[in-house]
Write an enzyme that holds these catalytic residues in place. Structure first.
Site, PDB file in Angstrom:
ATOM      1  CG  HIS A  57      -1.947   1.140   1.116  1.00 47.33           C
ATOM      2  ND1 HIS A  57      -3.297   0.915   0.933  1.00 47.33           N
ATOM      3  CD2 HIS A  57      -1.808   2.479   1.122  1.00 47.33           C
ATOM      4  CE1 HIS A  57      -3.934   2.080   0.852  1.00 47.33           C
ATOM      5  NE2 HIS A  57      -3.039   3.047   0.962  1.00 47.33           N
ATOM      6  CG  HIS A  59      -0.990   6.972  -1.778  1.00 47.47           C
ATOM      7  ND1 HIS A  59      -2.203   7.121  -2.431  1.00 47.47           N
ATOM      8  CD2 HIS A  59      -1.249   6.263  -0.658  1.00 47.47           C
ATOM      9  CE1 HIS A  59      -3.153   6.533  -1.706  1.00 47.47           C
ATOM     10  NE2 HIS A  59      -2.603   6.016  -0.623  1.00 47.47           N
ATOM     11  CD  GLN A 152      -7.050  10.993  -1.877  1.00 48.67           C
ATOM     12  OE1 GLN A 152      -5.893  10.596  -1.894  1.00 48.67           O
ATOM     13  NE2 GLN A 152      -7.842  10.828  -0.839  1.00 48.67           N
ATOM     14  CG  HIS A 210      -7.486   4.188   0.445  1.00 49.09           C
ATOM     15  ND1 HIS A 210      -6.984   3.764  -0.748  1.00 49.09           N
ATOM     16  CD2 HIS A 210      -6.500   4.898   1.052  1.00 49.09           C
ATOM     17  CE1 HIS A 210      -5.727   4.216  -0.863  1.00 49.09           C
ATOM     18  NE2 HIS A 210      -5.422   4.899   0.214  1.00 49.09           N
ATOM     19  CD  GLU A 213      -6.806   6.505   5.702  1.00 47.34           C
ATOM     20  OE1 GLU A 213      -7.161   6.520   4.515  1.00 47.34           O
ATOM     21  OE2 GLU A 213      -5.708   6.929   6.090  1.00 47.34           O
ATOM     22  CG  ASP A 309      -1.059   5.288   3.288  1.00 50.49           C
ATOM     23  OD1 ASP A 309      -1.313   5.331   2.078  1.00 50.49           O
ATOM     24  OD2 ASP A 309      -1.856   5.685   4.156  1.00 50.49           O
ATOM     25  CD1 TRP A 315      -3.218  12.522   3.692  1.00 48.89           C
ATOM     26  CD2 TRP A 315      -1.955  12.286   1.856  1.00 48.89           C
ATOM     27  NE1 TRP A 315      -4.013  12.760   2.592  1.00 48.89           N
ATOM     28  CE2 TRP A 315      -3.264  12.616   1.452  1.00 48.89           C
ATOM     29  CE3 TRP A 315      -0.978  12.091   0.869  1.00 48.89           C
ATOM     30  CZ2 TRP A 315      -3.639  12.752   0.121  1.00 48.89           C
ATOM     31  CZ3 TRP A 315      -1.348  12.242  -0.461  1.00 48.89           C
ATOM     32  CH2 TRP A 315      -2.663  12.563  -0.829  1.00 48.89           C
TER      33      TRP A 315
HETATM   34 ZN   LIG Z   1      -3.442   5.086   1.058  1.00 46.96          ZN
END
Ligand SMILES: [Zn+2]
Length: 430
Positions: A57, A59, A152, A210, A213, A309, A315
């Site tokens: 996982h 990005h 997203q 996802h 979350e 992630d 993030w």
């Molecule tokens: Zn993610």
């Protein structure tokens, strides 16, 4: 005659003194004390040889973009999504490719050789998709990159997302993504899970959403994901990423949910670094950890793979490309501290994630690709404790990255003049 022979290796299952013979890019033989002619011989010195680390996982379209267009002041998921929304229209393909390929250098140096990356399809230009498809080609000789079409801003919530997601799949993206908890209503979230599973079934693809979350115990899209997995015959091909709401759910409800997930052969992909950082933000004290129920998922026979992630993006300002950092956080945040627990978490950053991604010929068995990592540690539990140097990273039988062992010179009266951090584990600690 081998192309490469590794001698005196310890394997993750505890076998010591092993020789690994490699021919034509594949593992030809594994045996204790193996002796043979070889073009190259590497003495592992009793250290651990592991199959490559796998990140299920990530990005990669956002990685290394920290500070663009500005820093995330609140540190929340929602400000991160808003920041990414500001950055996205200004992205160029060249810049995304450059950052992603540079990240892959770092990943390889840590023995990471397979990544499942979500790629945002919310910008109708699909610059991120074009960029990561190119990156997949560039890095293919040394890293397996699997791409997930990720809406997203919501599959239904963003007016262009449904068409863009289909277009991304047409362009060659591998996996169907989703974000049901970010849709406007619970019902829209449920409908998005159904619609996306249908697309995956029609196209014969895997699913990785996802999912939940959030700290809201009533965010239960994972239940729908398990149900739709069975309905569309996708058992063993669907993963729920994050699943953080499960941390806050009622115990009785979870006791019903876990067998449902196991029946659907749904995989779970928690992201301990991000979850511990981003969840619990509405709490005062006590603050919830916001990490899903990893020990209970494992006990229920559900495949658990741990992901990073994010590395230095809107993030998360941290991250090193090292899956052992992820496992290290998991040990603490889940209190999985026994030696057996640590071995299970080592599997969660290697073999489990390879299975979840459907990687072919992965592993330390005869016939598999000769992809492996020599670590400056004696066993998997020690590897998680130390997060040691990757002495050799081997792909298809060739060394593609090397790091010198960490050795400190000491100048202390009456003490040894050299210190090896890997020499500290008590021999009877297993
Ligand atoms: Zn993610």
């Amino acid at each position: 005659m081998f192309d490469l022979l590794i001698v005196n290796a310890t394997l993750p299952d505890g076998r010591t003194g092993q020789g690994i013979g490699i021919r034509d890019g594949r593992i030809a033989e594994i045996a204790p004390g193996l002796q043979a002619e070889a073009a190259q011989i590497i003495d592992a010195g009793g250290h651990l040889v592991s199959p490559p680390f796998v990140d299920p996982h990530f990005h990669m379209d956002a990685t290394l973009s920290l500070g663009l267009p500005r820093m995330n002041r609140s540190g929340t998921l929602l400000e991160g999504i808003a920041l990414w929304g500001e950055l996205r229209p200004t992205l160029t393909k060249e810049a995304v490719v450059e950052r992603a390929v540079r990240y892959c250098d770092l990943a390889v140096s840590k023995g990471l050789m397979a990544v499942r990356s979500h790629v945002d399809v919310s910008d109708p230009r699909l610059v991120t998709v074009e960029a990561l498809l190119e990156v997949r080609e560039i890095v293919a000789p040394y890293l397996d990159l699997q791409l997930v079409a990720f809406p997203q801003d919501g599959y239904f919530r963003h007016p262009d997302a449904a068409a863009a997601l289909e277009r991304a799949l047409d362009m060659g993206v591998d996996v169907v993504g989703g974000i049901p908890h970010f849709e406007r209503t619970m019902e829209a979230g449920r409908a998005s899970v159904e619609a996306l599973c249908r697309i995956a079934a029609d196209r014969g693809l895997r699913v990785d959403m996802h999912c939940d979350e959030t700290d809201d115990p009533l965010s239960r899209h994972v239940e729908t994901l398990a149900e739709q997995t069975v309905r569309f015959g996708l058992q063993g091909r669907v993963a729920g990423s994050h699943l953080t709401s499960m941390h806050s759910m009622d115990n009785y409800y979870v006791s019903k949910l876990l067998p449902l997930m196991a029946e659907a052969r749904l995989a779970a992909i928690p992201n301990p670094l991000i979850n511990i950082m981003i969840q619990g933000r509405h709490d005062t004290y006590p603050k919830r950890r916001g990490l899903t129920r990893i020990p209970e998922l494992m006990a229920a026979g559900i495949d658990v793979g741990l992901g990073q992630d994010c590395v230095m993006d809107p993030w998360y300002s941290m991250g090193t490309g090292d899956l052992l950092d992820v496992a290290h956080m998991a040990v603490h945040a889940t209190q999985l501290g026994s030696q057996d627990d640590k071995r299970a978490l080592f599997d969660a950053v290697t073999v489990n994630s390879a299975r979840i991604m459907g990687l072919q010929d992965y592993g330390l068995q005869v016939g598999c690709h000769a992809d492996m990592v020599l670590l400056q540690a004696r066993d998997p539990a020690e590897a998680i404790r130390l997060r040691p140097n990757r002495l050799k990273v081997i792909r298809r039988g060739k060394v593609i990255a090397e790091t010198a062992p960490e050795v400190t010179r000491l100048s202390l009266p009456g003490r040894p003049d050299e210190l090896d951090p890997a020499a500290y584990a008590p021999r009877d600690a297993s």
